[in-house]
Scaffold this active site. Structure first.
Site, PDB file in Angstrom:
ATOM      1  N   ASN A 130      39.937  45.419  33.755  1.00  0.00           N
ATOM      2  CA  ASN A 130      39.958  44.689  32.486  1.00  0.00           C
ATOM      3  C   ASN A 130      39.255  43.360  32.725  1.00  0.00           C
ATOM      4  OD1 ASN A 130      40.542  43.418  30.102  1.00  0.00           O
ATOM      5  ND2 ASN A 130      42.749  43.247  30.447  1.00  0.00           N
ATOM      6  N   SER A 155      48.388  40.858  38.729  1.00  0.00           N
ATOM      7  CA  SER A 155      48.025  40.352  40.059  1.00  0.00           C
ATOM      8  C   SER A 155      47.828  41.451  41.103  1.00  0.00           C
ATOM      9  CB  SER A 155      49.060  39.327  40.530  1.00  0.00           C
ATOM     10  OG  SER A 155      49.057  38.202  39.667  1.00  0.00           O
ATOM     11  N   GLU A 167      48.020  39.306  26.208  1.00  0.00           N
ATOM     12  CA  GLU A 167      47.225  38.150  25.778  1.00  0.00           C
ATOM     13  C   GLU A 167      46.890  38.245  24.294  1.00  0.00           C
ATOM     14  OE1 GLU A 167      44.322  38.547  28.878  1.00  0.00           O
ATOM     15  OE2 GLU A 167      45.782  37.761  30.313  1.00  0.00           O
ATOM     16  N   HIS A 185      47.512  44.390  24.665  1.00  0.00           N
ATOM     17  CA  HIS A 185      47.600  43.542  25.858  1.00  0.00           C
ATOM     18  C   HIS A 185      48.408  42.290  25.519  1.00  0.00           C
ATOM     19  CE1 HIS A 185      46.531  40.957  29.187  1.00  0.00           C
ATOM     20  NE2 HIS A 185      46.176  42.048  29.837  1.00  0.00           N
ATOM     21  N   GLY A 241      47.775  37.361  36.152  1.00  0.00           N
ATOM     22  CA  GLY A 241      46.960  36.201  36.526  1.00  0.00           C
ATOM     23  C   GLY A 241      47.702  35.130  37.303  1.00  0.00           C
ATOM     24  N   LYS A 245      38.409  41.188  30.596  1.00  0.00           N
ATOM     25  CA  LYS A 245      38.815  40.147  29.627  1.00  0.00           C
ATOM     26  C   LYS A 245      37.567  39.444  29.066  1.00  0.00           C
ATOM     27  CE  LYS A 245      43.224  39.977  31.925  1.00  0.00           C
ATOM     28  NZ  LYS A 245      44.409  39.216  32.291  1.00  0.00           N
TER      29      LYS A 245
END
Ligand code: PGA
Length: 268
Positions: free
Chosen positions: A25, A228, A118, A116, A193, A27
């Site tokens: 991904n 992560s 986010e 997602h 992240g 992003k």
């Protein structure tokens, strides 16, 4: 003859071993089309040595260029599959800035990420919206990766509280969905992240829970772990039989790290 029989258990085992799946991904990265082309070329090269299925979810703006590139690279043996990071539930119409499932499919996209954390956080995407996206994407024949995962406040209350949170996301997000093309990415929000991944055992327990819940709602699903993931820890998660693969953000932006991740994963 004897040696053929001797090989049979191995051949049968191989046939029944499931292929793991690694999804990158990207992003909102990289910043330029040129860099995206370079990163994708490297991912295509890496896919030649992959035992797992590899999927690259680039920003929508680069998808068309990458799709053209993919055609050429496939002739040279590249096998990475194209994915998108979001999809809208309507196929066409007055929906500023959106792209529908068939638009993506026509470009050669096979997988879409939906819900997602986010997007849930930054654009207010709700479980009801996730549900509409899941249905529309499945209808168009896309494979859908639904992201679920609890925030840190919930996790602090324990694994049971986290399961309740995720169970609720599944119940609403998969409402009236029945499909064999669903993947659920378990991504605890606090692990995304942050450099602080979940423990492989807790992720495994959550995968077991998700499979049982999803089976009651929508059918059999594959479960990926995300948050992560890096070359050092990927095998701890993905080598477990209940975890079918990984969704990788940051580490997929470095061609070398992605390659190391892909090379760590075999059949299981
Ligand atoms: P990360 O992102 O690997 O950078 O933690 C994962 C994701 O958000 O899909």
């Amino acid at each position: 003859m004897f040696s053929d029989f001797a090989r049979l258990p191995f051949v049968l085992k191989y046939m029944y071993m499931a292929k793991k799946i690694l999804i990158a991904n990207w992003k909102e990265n990289p910043p330029t089309e040129r860099q995206a082309a370079k990163l994708f070329a490297a991912a295509m090269e890496t896919s030649k040595v992959a035992t797992a299925t590899t999927v690259i979810c680039s920003p929508e703006i680069f998808l068309e260029g990458i799709a053209v590139q993919a055609k050429t690279e496939r002739k040279k043996g590249g096998r990475a599959i194209l994915g998108a990071q979001d999809v809208f539930w309507e196929e066409a119409g007055a929906h500023t800035s959106e792209a529908g499932p068939k638009m993506l499919k026509r470009l050669g996209v096979k997988y879409v990420i939906v819900g997602h954390s986010e997007r849930r956080r930054e654009t207010g995407e709700t479980d009801a919206m996730v549900n509409k996206k899941v249905k529309a994407a499945l209808l168009a024949g896309l494979r859908v990766v639904v992201c679920v995962g609890e925030p840190i406040e919930v996790r602090r209350q324990g694994v049971k509280a986290a399961q309740k949170f995720v169970g609720n996301q599944l119940k609403k997000g998969l409402k009236n969905v029945e499909s064999a093309s669903l993947l659920i990415a378990y991504e605890p929000i606090w692990a995304i992240g942050s450099g602080e991944s979940d423990t492989p055992e807790d992720a495994r327990l959550m995968a077991v829970f998700i499979k049982a819940e999803a089976a009651r709602i929508a059918g059999r699903v594959k479960v990926l772990y995300g948050g992560s993931v890096n070359p050092k820890n990927v095998r701890d998660f993905v080598s477990q039989k209940e975890i079918d693969g990984a969704l990788v953000g940051g580490a997929s932006l470095h061609a070398g790290e992605w390659k190391r991740i892909v090379k760590k994963i075999g059949l299981s």
